[in-house]
Scaffold this active site. Sequence first.
Site, PDB file in Angstrom:
ATOM      1  CG  LEU A 218      -2.060  -1.273   1.134  1.00 50.74           C
ATOM      2  CD1 LEU A 218      -2.095  -1.259   2.781  1.00 50.74           C
ATOM      3  CD2 LEU A 218      -3.054  -0.866   0.301  1.00 50.74           C
ATOM      4  CG  HIS A 219       2.555   2.883  -2.861  1.00 49.59           C
ATOM      5  ND1 HIS A 219       2.616   1.717  -3.434  1.00 49.59           N
ATOM      6  CD2 HIS A 219       2.412   3.946  -3.952  1.00 49.59           C
ATOM      7  CE1 HIS A 219       1.801   2.127  -4.915  1.00 49.59           C
ATOM      8  NE2 HIS A 219       2.319   3.433  -5.570  1.00 49.59           N
ATOM      9  NE  ARG A 220      -2.266   3.901  -6.635  1.00 47.08           N
ATOM     10  CZ  ARG A 220      -0.339   4.055  -7.421  1.00 47.08           C
ATOM     11  NH1 ARG A 220      -0.312   5.417  -7.624  1.00 47.08           N
ATOM     12  NH2 ARG A 220      -0.244   3.266  -8.406  1.00 47.08           N
ATOM     13  NE  ARG A 253       2.139   8.684  -0.626  1.00 41.28           N
ATOM     14  CZ  ARG A 253       3.169   9.911  -1.013  1.00 41.28           C
ATOM     15  NH1 ARG A 253       3.862   9.854  -1.545  1.00 41.28           N
ATOM     16  NH2 ARG A 253       1.499  10.460  -0.900  1.00 41.28           N
ATOM     17  CG  ASP A 296      -2.093   1.557  -3.451  1.00 36.90           C
ATOM     18  OD1 ASP A 296      -1.491   0.994  -2.923  1.00 36.90           O
ATOM     19  OD2 ASP A 296      -2.009   1.994  -1.343  1.00 36.90           O
TER      20      ASP A 296
END
Length: 382
Positions: A218-220, A253, A296
């Site tokens: 996940l990074h969005r 992130r 994502d």
Amino acid sequence: MPTNPTLGPILCIVGARPNLMKMAPLLRALAAEPALPPAMLLHTGQHYDHALNGQLFADLALPVPDINLEVGSGSHAVQTAEIMKRFEPVLDQHRPCCVVVVGDVNSTIACGLVAAKKDVPVVHVEAGLRSFDRAMPEEINRVLTDQISDLLYTTERSAHANLAREGIPAERVEFVGNLMIDSLMAALPKAVPVARILDAAGVSTPSVQAGRYGVVTLHRPSNVDRPEDLGAVLAILDRVSAILPIIWPVHPRTRAKIAEFGLESRISAERIVLLPPQGYLEMVGLMKDAAFVLTDSGGIQEETTALGVPCLTLRENTERPITVEQGTNTLVPRDETVVLAAVREIVERGGKRGRAPEYWDGQAAPRIARHLRGWLQGRGRV
Ligand code: UD1
């Protein structure tokens, strides 16, 4: 046709991790295609960590970039502007016969825009994908890059309708398939087994066996940038991990956001294995033996489809609809009930199996190289 002595190399741009899997096979195919000028590799430096960058260069056998702009992180405006400022003199110096950009990251639009204004042909690989969600920074990058590109290579046929709707002439657009899958197929025989990955990370989890775990990435911004969204995601992962253990390579992130919002204690150390970002051969190894992947990422939606591994995409939309229509991908909202039902369906009945889409066959790079040669020759640029 004689080579035009005033025109330089094919200038190939990478900046962020997902660009590397696309550029590696393309560089090899360009080198193997007769009568093409040499390719030159430029890295903008958007991603600079060893885990997001250096490790992947080794895994993908990418050459050391000829030029590195070393821009680093920043706001979208700062990062994009800095790449443009540093790229312009490079373009003036090398006078490339064309600039090849891939995907949808800030480096893609920044270099494309500089080249287009200098009348250097822009070739966009992975053109025409649309999520129709302008809140995604990548969607802005996609739409704008396609508008200023002279030649657009697509990975799926839905892209052609999107481009036609935006007024891009069909003769500029060529369906070639998916470079990401070229890299995936080359990596599969070298994929690192999950047990070795956990060993190397010093994790002893006897509960994790091949075929009996989920992988999460996940990074969005839409999932990780606000505490309430990230908190909701962690609550979902907690419930999912009660069904099957989870292995989660955490993007820098996301790691920073978990720390900033003080959410570390919401992650169960017994059932969720947190890892640093993985190398490419490790990531392929993790995905190929997973019961499911929850993500994502754009690229992982494609890779899981090619691997036949069920993928749950934690987003409201996808710019890669073929992975849902023909592949193993299912979009899931940030809703515990929906995600848990989807995971149970996979565990009990195996989930979507799907099939490999047209031209996702490991041959996209030679297809592009062949076509690009004809295109450049037709314009007297080689
Ligand atoms: C970028 C791309 C995204 C792609 C993703 C893959 C854009 C708009 N986004 O998102 O489409 O899916 O790469 O990873 O181009 N950072 C590090 N080390 C690095 C690079 C970044 O720690 O080597 C951290 C920094 O705190 C930085 C943050 O990650 O501010 C975000 O990096 P950035 O390149 O701006 O965007 P990504 O989220 O990685």
